[in-house]
Structures are given as C-alpha cells and as structure tokens.
Design a protein around this motif. Structure first.
Motif, PDB file in Angstrom:
ATOM      1  N   ILE A  64       2.833 -39.285 -19.311  1.00  0.00           N
ATOM      2  CA  ILE A  64       4.043 -38.701 -18.733  1.00  0.00           C
ATOM      3  C   ILE A  64       3.816 -38.251 -17.300  1.00  0.00           C
ATOM      4  CG2 ILE A  64       3.571 -36.398 -19.639  1.00  0.00           C
ATOM      5  CD1 ILE A  64       7.029 -38.080 -19.197  1.00  0.00           C
ATOM      6  N   ASP A  65       2.636 -37.727 -16.960  1.00  0.00           N
ATOM      7  CA  ASP A  65       2.426 -37.253 -15.586  1.00  0.00           C
ATOM      8  C   ASP A  65       2.477 -38.411 -14.591  1.00  0.00           C
ATOM      9  OD1 ASP A  65       0.008 -38.311 -16.484  1.00  0.00           O
ATOM     10  OD2 ASP A  65      -1.231 -36.679 -15.690  1.00  0.00           O
ATOM     11  N   ILE A  66       1.999 -39.578 -15.010  1.00  0.00           N
ATOM     12  CA  ILE A  66       2.056 -40.757 -14.142  1.00  0.00           C
ATOM     13  C   ILE A  66       3.494 -41.258 -14.028  1.00  0.00           C
ATOM     14  CG2 ILE A  66       1.337 -43.170 -13.898  1.00  0.00           C
ATOM     15  CD1 ILE A  66      -1.318 -42.355 -15.234  1.00  0.00           C
ATOM     16  N   ARG A  67       4.227 -41.277 -15.134  1.00  0.00           N
ATOM     17  CA  ARG A  67       5.618 -41.739 -15.102  1.00  0.00           C
ATOM     18  C   ARG A  67       6.476 -40.846 -14.217  1.00  0.00           C
ATOM     19  NH1 ARG A  67       5.684 -41.843 -20.759  1.00  0.00           N
ATOM     20  NH2 ARG A  67       7.627 -40.647 -20.846  1.00  0.00           N
ATOM     21  N   ILE A  68       6.318 -39.529 -14.350  1.00  0.00           N
ATOM     22  CA  ILE A  68       7.120 -38.614 -13.539  1.00  0.00           C
ATOM     23  C   ILE A  68       6.746 -38.739 -12.069  1.00  0.00           C
ATOM     24  CG2 ILE A  68       7.688 -36.200 -13.086  1.00  0.00           C
ATOM     25  CD1 ILE A  68       8.922 -37.295 -15.662  1.00  0.00           C
ATOM     26  N   ALA A  69       5.463 -38.890 -11.763  1.00  0.00           N
ATOM     27  CA  ALA A  69       5.038 -39.093 -10.374  1.00  0.00           C
ATOM     28  C   ALA A  69       5.686 -40.350  -9.803  1.00  0.00           C
ATOM     29  CB  ALA A  69       3.518 -39.196 -10.291  1.00  0.00           C
ATOM     30  N   ARG A  70       5.683 -41.413 -10.586  1.00  0.00           N
ATOM     31  CA  ARG A  70       6.300 -42.671 -10.150  1.00  0.00           C
ATOM     32  C   ARG A  70       7.796 -42.483  -9.904  1.00  0.00           C
ATOM     33  NH1 ARG A  70       3.337 -46.883 -11.069  1.00  0.00           N
ATOM     34  NH2 ARG A  70       2.471 -46.114 -13.021  1.00  0.00           N
ATOM     35  N   PHE A 109       0.156 -32.781  -7.844  1.00  0.00           N
ATOM     36  CA  PHE A 109      -0.134 -33.363  -6.535  1.00  0.00           C
ATOM     37  C   PHE A 109      -1.214 -34.432  -6.640  1.00  0.00           C
ATOM     38  CE2 PHE A 109      -2.398 -33.445  -2.489  1.00  0.00           C
ATOM     39  CZ  PHE A 109      -1.378 -33.484  -1.552  1.00  0.00           C
ATOM     40  N   ASP A 110      -2.280 -34.132  -7.364  1.00  0.00           N
ATOM     41  CA  ASP A 110      -3.392 -35.080  -7.460  1.00  0.00           C
ATOM     42  C   ASP A 110      -2.951 -36.392  -8.089  1.00  0.00           C
ATOM     43  OD1 ASP A 110      -4.546 -32.565  -6.829  1.00  0.00           O
ATOM     44  OD2 ASP A 110      -6.470 -33.213  -7.652  1.00  0.00           O
ATOM     45  N   VAL A 111      -2.180 -36.299  -9.178  1.00  0.00           N
ATOM     46  CA  VAL A 111      -1.697 -37.510  -9.845  1.00  0.00           C
ATOM     47  C   VAL A 111      -0.763 -38.282  -8.925  1.00  0.00           C
ATOM     48  CG1 VAL A 111      -0.263 -38.368 -11.748  1.00  0.00           C
ATOM     49  CG2 VAL A 111      -1.970 -36.581 -12.174  1.00  0.00           C
ATOM     50  N   LEU A 112       0.144 -37.555  -8.282  1.00  0.00           N
ATOM     51  CA  LEU A 112       1.127 -38.207  -7.427  1.00  0.00           C
ATOM     52  C   LEU A 112       0.468 -38.943  -6.267  1.00  0.00           C
ATOM     53  CD1 LEU A 112       4.606 -37.112  -6.530  1.00  0.00           C
ATOM     54  CD2 LEU A 112       3.063 -37.550  -4.622  1.00  0.00           C
ATOM     55  N   VAL A 113      -0.534 -38.336  -5.664  1.00  0.00           N
ATOM     56  CA  VAL A 113      -1.213 -38.973  -4.538  1.00  0.00           C
ATOM     57  C   VAL A 113      -1.875 -40.278  -4.966  1.00  0.00           C
ATOM     58  CG1 VAL A 113      -3.212 -38.721  -3.002  1.00  0.00           C
ATOM     59  CG2 VAL A 113      -1.533 -36.893  -3.170  1.00  0.00           C
ATOM     60  N   ARG A 114      -2.492 -40.268  -6.126  1.00  0.00           N
ATOM     61  CA  ARG A 114      -3.165 -41.481  -6.590  1.00  0.00           C
ATOM     62  C   ARG A 114      -2.154 -42.576  -6.946  1.00  0.00           C
ATOM     63  NH1 ARG A 114      -6.911 -37.385  -8.353  1.00  0.00           N
ATOM     64  NH2 ARG A 114      -8.894 -37.767  -7.287  1.00  0.00           N
ATOM     65  N   VAL A 115      -1.033 -42.187  -7.558  1.00  0.00           N
ATOM     66  CA  VAL A 115       0.024 -43.159  -7.848  1.00  0.00           C
ATOM     67  C   VAL A 115       0.588 -43.710  -6.539  1.00  0.00           C
ATOM     68  CG1 VAL A 115       2.358 -43.435  -8.781  1.00  0.00           C
ATOM     69  CG2 VAL A 115       0.630 -42.192 -10.094  1.00  0.00           C
ATOM     70  N   LEU A 169      -5.966 -34.807  -0.563  1.00  0.00           N
ATOM     71  CA  LEU A 169      -6.618 -33.871  -1.482  1.00  0.00           C
ATOM     72  C   LEU A 169      -7.296 -32.740  -0.713  1.00  0.00           C
ATOM     73  CD1 LEU A 169      -8.108 -36.296  -4.166  1.00  0.00           C
ATOM     74  CD2 LEU A 169      -5.988 -34.973  -4.268  1.00  0.00           C
ATOM     75  N   ALA A 170      -7.764 -33.015   0.491  1.00  0.00           N
ATOM     76  CA  ALA A 170      -8.347 -31.968   1.330  1.00  0.00           C
ATOM     77  C   ALA A 170      -7.272 -30.962   1.731  1.00  0.00           C
ATOM     78  CB  ALA A 170      -8.995 -32.576   2.572  1.00  0.00           C
ATOM     79  N   PHE A 171      -6.066 -31.440   2.017  1.00  0.00           N
ATOM     80  CA  PHE A 171      -4.953 -30.534   2.316  1.00  0.00           C
ATOM     81  C   PHE A 171      -4.668 -29.641   1.123  1.00  0.00           C
ATOM     82  CE2 PHE A 171      -0.490 -29.843   1.262  1.00  0.00           C
ATOM     83  CZ  PHE A 171      -0.128 -28.959   2.266  1.00  0.00           C
ATOM     84  N   ARG A 172      -4.607 -30.222  -0.061  1.00  0.00           N
ATOM     85  CA  ARG A 172      -4.322 -29.445  -1.263  1.00  0.00           C
ATOM     86  C   ARG A 172      -5.395 -28.387  -1.503  1.00  0.00           C
ATOM     87  NH1 ARG A 172      -7.563 -29.310  -4.983  1.00  0.00           N
ATOM     88  NH2 ARG A 172      -7.473 -31.437  -5.796  1.00  0.00           N
ATOM     89  N   ALA A 173      -6.628 -28.714  -1.215  1.00  0.00           N
ATOM     90  CA  ALA A 173      -7.731 -27.773  -1.431  1.00  0.00           C
ATOM     91  C   ALA A 173      -7.631 -26.568  -0.499  1.00  0.00           C
ATOM     92  CB  ALA A 173      -9.066 -28.476  -1.237  1.00  0.00           C
ATOM     93  N   GLN A 204      -1.865 -45.319   2.348  1.00  0.00           N
ATOM     94  CA  GLN A 204      -3.080 -46.115   2.331  1.00  0.00           C
ATOM     95  C   GLN A 204      -4.112 -45.475   1.401  1.00  0.00           C
ATOM     96  OE1 GLN A 204      -3.233 -49.090   4.069  1.00  0.00           O
ATOM     97  NE2 GLN A 204      -1.071 -48.599   4.461  1.00  0.00           N
ATOM     98  N   SER A 205      -4.960 -46.302   0.815  1.00  0.00           N
ATOM     99  CA  SER A 205      -5.976 -45.763  -0.096  1.00  0.00           C
ATOM    100  C   SER A 205      -6.877 -44.759   0.621  1.00  0.00           C
ATOM    101  CB  SER A 205      -6.813 -46.897  -0.699  1.00  0.00           C
ATOM    102  OG  SER A 205      -7.463 -47.643   0.324  1.00  0.00           O
ATOM    103  N   GLY A 206      -7.098 -44.959   1.909  1.00  0.00           N
ATOM    104  CA  GLY A 206      -7.936 -44.036   2.663  1.00  0.00           C
ATOM    105  C   GLY A 206      -7.305 -42.677   2.883  1.00  0.00           C
ATOM    106  N   ASP A 207      -5.994 -42.575   2.628  1.00  0.00           N
ATOM    107  CA  ASP A 207      -5.312 -41.291   2.802  1.00  0.00           C
ATOM    108  C   ASP A 207      -5.539 -40.336   1.637  1.00  0.00           C
ATOM    109  OD1 ASP A 207      -4.113 -41.909   5.255  1.00  0.00           O
ATOM    110  OD2 ASP A 207      -2.443 -42.937   4.272  1.00  0.00           O
TER     111      ASP A 207
END
Length: 215
Positions: free
Chosen positions: A4-10, A177-183, A199-203, A191-194
C-alpha cells in the motif's frame, strides 16, 4: 499485490499532489529550501486516487485502532479525509480547529465528543508534528482517549518522530518520503542520483548542502 505504501506514493506522484524539484527547490514559510512540495488536497479532485486513499485510511483504522469510536480530522486538510473514511467505517467524525472560535459556542472541537471516547486523528501529512500534536492535546483536554493518528504522508523527519514519541502519540502513515523518493526515481520523475540528495534533505532540512549535489 503491491504494498500500500508504494501504491499511495505512485498515486500521489501521478496526480502531482507531490512535486519533486531538487534542481529548483521550493521555499518553505520558515525560509528553508525544500526539494518537495506536498498538496494532498488534490486527492479530493482525483476520484480513483481518492477512493484508494480513503479506503486505505479506513483499513488502517480497522487494523491499527480496532477500538476506535470517533474520527477527528485536523483543520482544514484532514476534515474531508476523516469524513469520507468515517462514512466507509460507519463511524462518527468531527474536526479540531487550530483555535477556539471567537463567537457562538466558541468551540475548538466541532462534532459530538463525549469524555472517554476513543478517538483517532486523521491528518494529511506529518512534518515536524507540531500541528497534529496541538490537535491531540485539544482532544485530550476535552477528555478524549486519543488512540493515535492516521496520516496520508510523513516526511519521517527526526524532529517529528521524536516529538510524537515524547507525547506518547502513535502515528501510522499510508506512505513516506523515503518510499515516495524511491518510487519517483523508478518512474523517472527524478534522476536516480537525486535519491541520496533528497534523503539527505529529509535527514536534516536545515542543512542545504544537498542543493546542487547531483551536478
């Protein structure tokens, strides 16, 4: 079935309820520059996503807070979500204002609430936790037994999680946030490099060293 966390992020990304702009940051009211902007009110204008989100809120209440008797939305973003989920659950709902009215009955809590009733707070997003904790405190002051919170999205920031823990408040978010960024990286919104930069911003949102870090 997809989690569900991936579906909602999508879903949030697809309707642009969440925008990610690591190369052109947004500026928060605090002055902090942020790579993300979240507007979960857009869920209400997207029927298919709205159905999924409200069903997920209702299912989360059933699973995490089976003793719940009343849903209380945060003002204003949580009100509609509490109302729709309450309808699905056949459960009463109300909402909590940011402060008491200056006229009429001068209510801060709108809707019937009896002392001792078991309440779940519905919030659209959690960042530092301050606004939802104000709601929880108002409900506790009114004699409610606040079981916890269901939120649509959480940044997962340290300050927010620590404040909720200190206040003894459980929060269950549909996605993070973590799930959403990866999705977002998987679906080429960023970009994958972002991913590491975000995640550094979130930290540590006050540390702006992530800006331009992908160049």
């Amino acid at each position: 079935m997809e989690a569900i966390d991936i579906r909602i992020a999508r879903d949030l990304l697809s309707i642009r309820a969440v925008l990610l702009r690591p190369e052109e940051p947004f500026t928060w009211a605090s002055g902090i520059r942020s790579p993300i902007y979240c507007d979960n009110r857009l869920i209400l204008t997207a029927p298919a996503v709205r159905d999924e989100v409200e069903t997920a809120i209702a299912e989360t209440v059933r699973r995490e807070y089976p003793e719940a008797e009343v849903l209380m939305g945060t003002s204003t973003a949580g009100i509609a979500h509490a109302a729709i989920a309450g309808h699905i659950l056949g459960m009463p709902m109300g909402y909590v204002r940011s402060g008491s009215k200056d006229h009429g009955r001068k209510n801060q809590i709108e809707g019937k609430l009896e002392p001792g009733e078991k309440v779940v707070v519905v919030e659209d997003l959690i960042s530092t936790g301050g606004s939802v904790l104000d709601v929880v405190q108002a409900l506790r002051d009114a004699g409610a037994d606040v079981l916890g919170v269901v939120s649509i999205f959480t940044y997962g920031m340290r300050r927010g999680t620590e404040r909720l823990a200190e206040a003894g408040v459980k929060n269950v978010s549909l996605t993070s946030f973590d799930v959403l960024v990866r999705v977002a990286a998987e679906e080429n919104y960023i970009q994958s490099g972002d991913v590491e930069r975000l995640l550094a911003f979130r930290a540590d949102p006050s540390d702006e060293s992530w800006i331009g870090g992908g160049k």
